[in-house]
Design a protein around this motif. Structure first.
Motif, PDB file in Angstrom:
ATOM      1  N   ARG A 160       0.911  -1.163   0.002  1.00  0.00           N
ATOM      2  CA  ARG A 160       0.032  -0.093  -0.017  1.00  0.00           C
ATOM      3  C   ARG A 160       0.777   1.369   0.090  1.00  0.00           C
ATOM      4  N   THR A 162       1.213   5.637  -1.076  1.00  0.00           N
ATOM      5  CA  THR A 162       0.851   7.205  -1.547  1.00  0.00           C
ATOM      6  C   THR A 162       1.791   7.499  -2.571  1.00  0.00           C
ATOM      7  N   VAL A 164       4.472   9.110  -1.755  1.00  0.00           N
ATOM      8  CA  VAL A 164       5.550   9.069  -0.923  1.00  0.00           C
ATOM      9  C   VAL A 164       6.426   7.912  -1.394  1.00  0.00           C
ATOM     10  N   TYR A 165       5.609   6.852  -1.194  1.00  0.00           N
ATOM     11  CA  TYR A 165       6.401   5.460  -1.393  1.00  0.00           C
ATOM     12  C   TYR A 165       6.415   4.725  -2.743  1.00  0.00           C
ATOM     13  N   TRP A 198       4.367   3.819   5.742  1.00  0.00           N
ATOM     14  CA  TRP A 198       3.984   4.754   6.624  1.00  0.00           C
ATOM     15  C   TRP A 198       5.356   5.531   7.627  1.00  0.00           C
TER      16      TRP A 198
HETATM   17  O1  173 Z   1       1.265   7.067   4.062  1.00  0.00           O
HETATM   18  C1  173 Z   1       0.553   8.041   4.037  1.00  0.00           C
HETATM   19  O2  173 Z   1      -0.689   8.011   3.699  1.00  0.00           O
HETATM   20  C2  173 Z   1       1.229   9.397   3.523  1.00  0.00           C
HETATM   21  O3  173 Z   1       1.532   9.540   2.757  1.00  0.00           O
HETATM   22  C3  173 Z   1       1.521  10.152   4.773  1.00  0.00           C
HETATM   23  C4  173 Z   1       2.462  11.352   4.669  1.00  0.00           C
HETATM   24  C5  173 Z   1       2.837  12.190   5.749  1.00  0.00           C
HETATM   25  C6  173 Z   1       2.399  11.733   6.996  1.00  0.00           C
HETATM   26  C7  173 Z   1       1.608  10.474   7.099  1.00  0.00           C
HETATM   27  C8  173 Z   1       1.249   9.598   6.105  1.00  0.00           C
END
Ligand code: 173
Length: 314
Positions: A160, A162, A164-165, A198
Motif C-alpha cells: 500500500r 501514496t 511518498v512510496y 507509513w
Molecule cells: O502514508 C501516507 O498516507 C502518507 O503519505 C503520509 C504522509 C505524511 C504523514 C503520514 C502519512
C-alpha cells in the motif's frame, strides 16, 4: 422590510469587535486525534486562545469532512480556508509537492536559506495558497510488512502506497496499491496488501503489523496551507497571530526525538520484528530511494524540480 434593517443596524452597533474577528474554516487530511492531526489541533487551540477577538479557526475535522486526496483542491477553491495536509495528497495539482519529503532540514534553516520562500511561491502559483507551516521534518518513513523478506526486494508483494512510496516500491520490484490512510487497515486485513508505507510514528492508529523494515527513509511533511485570498484578506495583527503560532508549531518537531524512541519501543513490545539487512544494504536502499524519487519529481516538474533538489542539497 424596515425591521430587518433595524435589526442589522442594531447588531452592527452592538458588537463591533465581533465583526472584526475573522473565522477560518479548517480541515485535516488525517483523522481527528490521530498522530498527524494532533499538533495541528494544538495549533488551532493556540490560535483561538492567542487570537481572541482577532482571528478564530473553526476546525471542521478530518477525512469525514473532505476526502484526503481532495483536501489540496478544497483549499485551492476555498471550499475551506485552511488545511493540515501532506504534499503527497496534492501532487496532482503540484508535482513538486512529491519532493518535499526529500527535504529534511529544520524549518528554521529552510526559512533562512530561501527554501521556504521557493516552496511558498510554488504553493501560491499552483495551489492558490500560502505555505504557512511544515511539520515533522525529523520523522522518517518505513516500509512495514506482514510477509517476511530475506533481502530488500519486494517482488511478488503488494504494498500500500501514496505518492511518498510509489517510486521506491516499484524500484525494488513491488506492486504499489494506492489508498488513503483510512483504508490501510482493511487492505491489510483482506490481504489486498502485504505491507504498507507509513511514518515511524502512528502505526497503532492503523492496524496489525508483523515487520518493520530498516532503514528509515525520507522525511515526513505535513503542511498547514491557507487559501491565498483568505490569507490576503487578513490584517497584519491577524497574520501575526498565525505566523507566531506557526513558529511554535514547527518548534513542536523537537518533541519527536523522544516520541520516535518511545514508538520504536512500543512497536517492539507489540511484537513487531525489525528486518535489518545491514549497513551496505541500507545505504544502497537509501541511495536508490532518493534517486528514483528525485528523478520522478524532475520528470514531472522539469522547470522547478532541479531547483528544489538544489535547495534540498541531496
Ligand atoms: O502514508 C501516507 O498516507 C502518507 O503519505 C503520509 C504522509 C505524511 C504523514 C503520514 C502519512
Amino acid at each position: 422590510m424596515r425591521s430587518i434593517f433595524i435589526v442589522a443596524a442594531l447588531i452592527a452597533v452592538a458588537s463591533p469587535a465581533a465583526a472584526e474577528e475573522v473565522a477560518l474554516r479548517a480541515v485535516s487530511a488525517f483523522a481527528e486525534g490521530t498522530e498527524f492531526s494532533r499538533n495541528f489541533e494544538r495549533f488551532v487551540e493556540k490560535v483561538n486562545a492567542d487570537g481572541k477577538g482577532l482571528i478564530k479557526i473553526n476546525y471542521i475535522g478530518g477525512p469525514r469532512a473532505v476526502p484526503p486526496f481532495e483536501v489540496g483542491n478544497a483549499v485551492r477553491t476555498r471550499v475551506v480556508d485552511m488545511a493540515n495536509v501532506t504534499g503527497a495528497f496534492y501532487t496532482n495539482l503540484m508535482p513538486e509537492a512529491d519532493g518535499l519529503k526529500l527535504i529534511g532540514k529544520p524549518m528554521s534553516e529552510q526559512r533562512k536559506n530561501g527554501t521556504w520562500d521557493y516552496i511558498n511561491q510554488l504553493h501560491n502559483q499552483k495551489l492558490g495558497s500560502q505555505y504557512l507551516a511544515r511539520q515533522f521534518h525529523n520523522v522518517p518513513f518505513h516500509i512495514y510488512l506482514n510477509k517476511k523478506i530475506d533481502k530488500i526486494d519486494f517482488s511478488g508483494l503488494k504494498i500500500r502506497v501514496t505518492p511518498v512510496y510509489r517510486d521506491v516500491v516499484e524500484a525494488f520490484g513491488g506492486t504499489p496499491i494506492t489508498t488513503a490512510p483510512g483504508e490501510v487497515y482493511t487492505a491489510l486485513e483482506r490481504g489486498v496488501a502485504d505491507g504498507y508505507g507509513w511514518p515511524v510514528t502512528g502505526i497503532f492508529d492503523l492496524g496489525v503489523t508483523k515487520f518493520r523494515m530498516e532503514p528509515p527513509f525520507y522525511s515526513v511533511e505535513v503542511n498547514v496551507l491557507v487559501n491565498l485570498d483568505a490569507w490576503k484578506g487578513l490584517n497584519d495583527a491577524q497574520r501575526k497571530v498565525l505566523n507566531d503560532a506557526t513558529l511554535w508549531l514547527e518548534g513542536l518537531d523537537s518533541e519527536k526525538v523522544a516520541a520516535i524512541k518511545a514508538e520504536r519501543e512500543r512497536q517492539a513490545a507489540a511484537g513487531i520484528q525489525t528486518l535489518d539487512f545491514g549497513p551496505a544494504a541500507s545505504k544502497a536502499f537509501l541511495d536508490r530511494a532518493y534517486e528514483v524519487a528525485w528523478q520522478s519529481v524532475i520528470k514531472r516538474a522539469p522547470e522547478t524540480g532541479p531547483k528544489l533538489r538544489q535547495l534540498a542539497g541531496n
